[in-house]
Design a protein around this motif. Sequence first.
Motif, PDB file in Angstrom:
ATOM      1  N   GLU A  73       0.816  -1.221   0.000  1.00 12.34           N
ATOM      2  CA  GLU A  73       0.000   0.000   0.000  1.00 12.34           C
ATOM      3  C   GLU A  73       0.848   1.268   0.000  1.00 12.34           C
ATOM      4  OE1 GLU A  73      -2.458  -2.999   2.508  1.00 12.34           O
ATOM      5  OE2 GLU A  73      -0.349  -2.584   2.098  1.00 12.34           O
ATOM      6  N   VAL A 122      -1.582  -6.228  -0.774  1.00 10.89           N
ATOM      7  CA  VAL A 122      -1.988  -5.504   0.428  1.00 10.89           C
ATOM      8  C   VAL A 122      -1.736  -6.385   1.642  1.00 10.89           C
ATOM      9  CG1 VAL A 122      -3.646  -4.005  -0.729  1.00 10.89           C
ATOM     10  CG2 VAL A 122      -4.394  -6.235   0.086  1.00 10.89           C
ATOM     11  N   SER A 136       1.216   1.386   7.142  1.00 10.50           N
ATOM     12  CA  SER A 136       0.249   1.917   8.102  1.00 10.50           C
ATOM     13  C   SER A 136       0.039   3.412   7.926  1.00 10.50           C
ATOM     14  CB  SER A 136       0.713   1.615   9.524  1.00 10.50           C
ATOM     15  OG  SER A 136       0.868   0.215   9.714  1.00 10.50           O
ATOM     16  N   ILE A 166      -2.786   3.123   5.282  1.00  9.13           N
ATOM     17  CA  ILE A 166      -4.061   2.484   5.631  1.00  9.13           C
ATOM     18  C   ILE A 166      -4.507   2.763   7.062  1.00  9.13           C
ATOM     19  CG2 ILE A 166      -3.621   0.666   3.941  1.00  9.13           C
ATOM     20  CD1 ILE A 166      -3.113  -1.259   6.271  1.00  9.13           C
ATOM     21  N   PRO A 176      -7.432  -1.263   9.994  1.00  7.35           N
ATOM     22  CA  PRO A 176      -7.512  -2.528   9.263  1.00  7.35           C
ATOM     23  C   PRO A 176      -6.866  -3.721   9.970  1.00  7.35           C
ATOM     24  CG  PRO A 176      -6.936  -0.746   7.778  1.00  7.35           C
ATOM     25  CD  PRO A 176      -6.837  -0.201   9.162  1.00  7.35           C
ATOM     26  N   GLY A 208      -5.318   6.728   8.846  1.00  5.43           N
ATOM     27  CA  GLY A 208      -4.429   6.677   7.680  1.00  5.43           C
ATOM     28  C   GLY A 208      -4.532   7.907   6.794  1.00  5.43           C
ATOM     29  N   GLN A 260      -5.813   6.541   0.069  1.00  8.29           N
ATOM     30  CA  GLN A 260      -6.795   5.457   0.065  1.00  8.29           C
ATOM     31  C   GLN A 260      -7.803   5.642  -1.071  1.00  8.29           C
ATOM     32  OE1 GLN A 260      -8.551   5.249   4.006  1.00  8.29           O
ATOM     33  NE2 GLN A 260      -6.532   5.263   4.971  1.00  8.29           N
ATOM     34  N   LYS A 288      -8.652   3.181  -4.356  1.00 11.37           N
ATOM     35  CA  LYS A 288     -10.005   2.727  -4.689  1.00 11.37           C
ATOM     36  C   LYS A 288     -10.409   3.156  -6.098  1.00 11.37           C
ATOM     37  CE  LYS A 288     -11.652   2.772   0.100  1.00 11.37           C
ATOM     38  NZ  LYS A 288     -12.561   3.440   1.080  1.00 11.37           N
TER      39      LYS A 288
END
Length: 377
Positions: A143, A172, A198, A201, A205, A257, A262, A266
């Motif tokens: 990530e 991921v 981290s 994200i 999570p 995060g 993010q 997506k």
Amino acid sequence: MKYVDEFRDKGLIKNVAEKIKEAVNPKKSYRFMEVCGTHTMSIARFGLKHLLPPNVKMLSGPGCPVCVTPTSFIDKAIAYAGLKDTIIATFGDMVKVPGSTYSLQEVRAETGNIKVVYSTLDALKLASRNPGKRIVFLGVGFETTAPTIAAAIMEAKSKGVDNFFVLSGHKVMPPALKALVKDKDPRIDGFILPAHVSAIIGARPYAFISERYGISNVIAGFEPLDIMQGIYMLIKQIEDGDPRVDIQYNRVVRAGGNKVAQNILKRVFDSVDAEWRGLGVIRASGLRIKREFSRIDAEKNFKTKSRTVSRTGTGAEINLPRVRDAADKGCICGKVLKGLSEPKDCKLFGKGCTPEHPIGACMVSSEGTCSAWYLHL
């Protein structure tokens, strides 16, 4: 230097080491996994294992993206390299990763059409400078790097760069950790979670690890004081009977995060099952380029029927020696990535397998466990 020298202060590190010795229960054994390869390198480089009590054992995990890239990905990249008017652009630590037959470095020596770049934007520039060539960038990483590559994909589409492609091998971390904790061997009492991942994200999570499996977690930075504080925090969680996700690296990581990164992920990628070298196929652990950006997806635009490397249309075959797969030679990289074995357990370590002549993926990258042991232990 701000945020570096302070976290390498020997006096502070020794103070935390004393706190760890006071906090541990001498009748218990503690098995902690540092997930990220950069943590592994720091632990080896600064000799942190020697500061820990004998009943605190550190295991290396699958947090080196180069190390967990499967042979099938390398083989596909090599096959693409054999196509006419095609250049493979990649980060430098990928070129030595062994495929099932040979590495990109060996292909580069024969063809010259493997180019090392320092960023995805460099690959985009390479495409602009070579309009008659197709540039295939090898998208590898967790990530941390995936948002930058997603941004480059969006830019390539918006600018109409029609000779730029990405072969996505992104992974991921949370699904891989779930696969590890579901496996009863090895026993893991706590995780030093990856800091850079981290930062993207956040901490949430990972909540399932403590809530569902009762395992302690700390997101720690990469400096020696960071790591020692992280280990101390794990021991305190265990002794207090309160497993959770703590953030030691709070100068960088927030619980939620980086929302911008993010959202970019997506926007460009869908989740997909992915193969991890040494771990097998893990559900929803990979990132596939969305249909909207399919013109940039190498897998949607390049078709190869074999792993033979040839310059299609020129009649020139690339003659490279066929070798056995690393596992066939006795490489135990897969077990090392799971924390089941240490590099010293491998008969090839430091003999047939070195950073200059790696046989397994764990020796290729500077973040690989075998490389860290070879250089610092």
